[in-house]
Design an enzyme around this catalytic site. Sequence first.
Site, PDB file in Angstrom:
ATOM      1  N   HIS A  29      20.242  66.165  68.664  1.00 61.86           N
ATOM      2  CA  HIS A  29      18.962  65.672  68.977  1.00 61.86           C
ATOM      3  C   HIS A  29      18.835  64.786  70.126  1.00 61.86           C
ATOM      4  O   HIS A  29      18.046  63.852  70.151  1.00 61.86           O
ATOM      5  CB  HIS A  29      18.706  64.760  67.640  1.00 61.86           C
ATOM      6  CG  HIS A  29      18.671  65.445  66.296  1.00 61.86           C
ATOM      7  ND1 HIS A  29      18.371  66.771  66.111  1.00 61.86           N
ATOM      8  CD2 HIS A  29      19.152  64.945  65.111  1.00 61.86           C
ATOM      9  CE1 HIS A  29      18.597  67.146  64.917  1.00 61.86           C
ATOM     10  NE2 HIS A  29      19.131  66.223  64.386  1.00 61.86           N
TER      11      HIS A  29
ATOM     12  N   ASP B 287      18.352  73.266  64.371  1.00 57.22           N
ATOM     13  CA  ASP B 287      18.073  72.436  63.466  1.00 57.22           C
ATOM     14  C   ASP B 287      17.016  73.374  62.528  1.00 57.22           C
ATOM     15  O   ASP B 287      16.037  73.082  61.876  1.00 57.22           O
ATOM     16  CB  ASP B 287      17.181  71.172  63.570  1.00 57.22           C
ATOM     17  CG  ASP B 287      17.334  70.123  62.780  1.00 57.22           C
ATOM     18  OD1 ASP B 287      18.168  70.244  61.735  1.00 57.22           O
ATOM     19  OD2 ASP B 287      16.683  69.341  62.973  1.00 57.22           O
TER      20      ASP B 287
END
Length: 388
Positions: free
Chosen positions: A223, A284
């Site tokens: 991220h 993700d």
Amino acid sequence: MLTLIQNVECYAPSPQGSVDILIANNAIAHIAPDISLTSSLVNVIDGSNLIALPGLVDSLVHISGGGGEGGFHTRTPQMSLTEATLHGVTTVIGALGTDATTRTLPDLVAKAKGLNIEGISAYCYTGSYHLPARTITGSVTDDIVLIDAMIGVGEVAIADHRAAEPTVQALAEVAAQARTGGMISGKAGIVYIHTGDGKRQLSLLHDVINNTDIPASQFYPTHINRNQGLLEAGIAWTRSGGVIDMTTSTNEQFIEEGEIPAADAIAYCLTNGVTARHLSMSSDGNASLPVFDDNGMLVGLEVGKVGSLFDAFKALVLEHNVSLENAIQVVSTTPARMLKLHQKGKLKPNSDADIVLCNKTTLDIVHVIAKGKHVVAQGKAIVKGTFE
């Protein structure tokens, strides 16, 4: 079963020119120009006007579903087989996130085993966002050593209001446990790190490597494209020898709030001297992507898509003019190396026969071979999951 791909432009990930690729069972047997076989048992695929690249390795997918942001009814669904295969993803690593209560490690392991039976390579992490880590056996080390599917611990959250605010000592201890498990079992023993948008960014990771004997290579933070400040911190992390991962699933609100599209972030890093060896992307997939109104109230919920990984790969090449070799490293070779999946992320004899065949011009997927089996042909799934 033998499969022969003829006259294909091969990227291994380095360019190999026009070759034939022979597959025997689940491995690549030979790569050379003009391989000649006369057996009627050979499945021949015409690779003319196509490129061959290693199957994508997605280091973060919520394969068994994740917790929602709006209550029990918003828990996200499990990943289906074709959500991966239709988009060139032949290896996935499953994880729990915020919700390790209604989503459990036994269910995660069972889902990974199911995907392996259905046709792709699936692994998972023990633990979740919080420390002390949830485990099956009672020990991070024992989970990694004794449970075949488990290759590390994650995604452990830092710099996030949903994290357990781990201390340097707590994070160092779980890293040491994972490292020991990896050494004993021959697995990665990696600590996969969920990085939030908190002000501490990656400082906790620097504190661990600066004050213990644990190296930067023990951690795999993701991220990193949340915002420009975190991206700069990620680049600094690579200077310490670490690898950083960008998330490809996003939504309009995230972008408006400062998130950088994954392909843009990778291109920026490459321009600023970071090598593809220190960069990767993951989807993700099946994570919840909440949408809030101006008052911070949840008004919608989107779901991360595994297919976003291949979309970002295409954007790297077609929009940012990143070389195919570098782009392949980012979505396949680098994560395979970090996760010690030694037979993945490359096209060479004796490596796993995970191969994506794309149109040379558009990079649209034409064929996918996973573990030696033809699973996508002419852009359509010819092998589906049990309940698809």
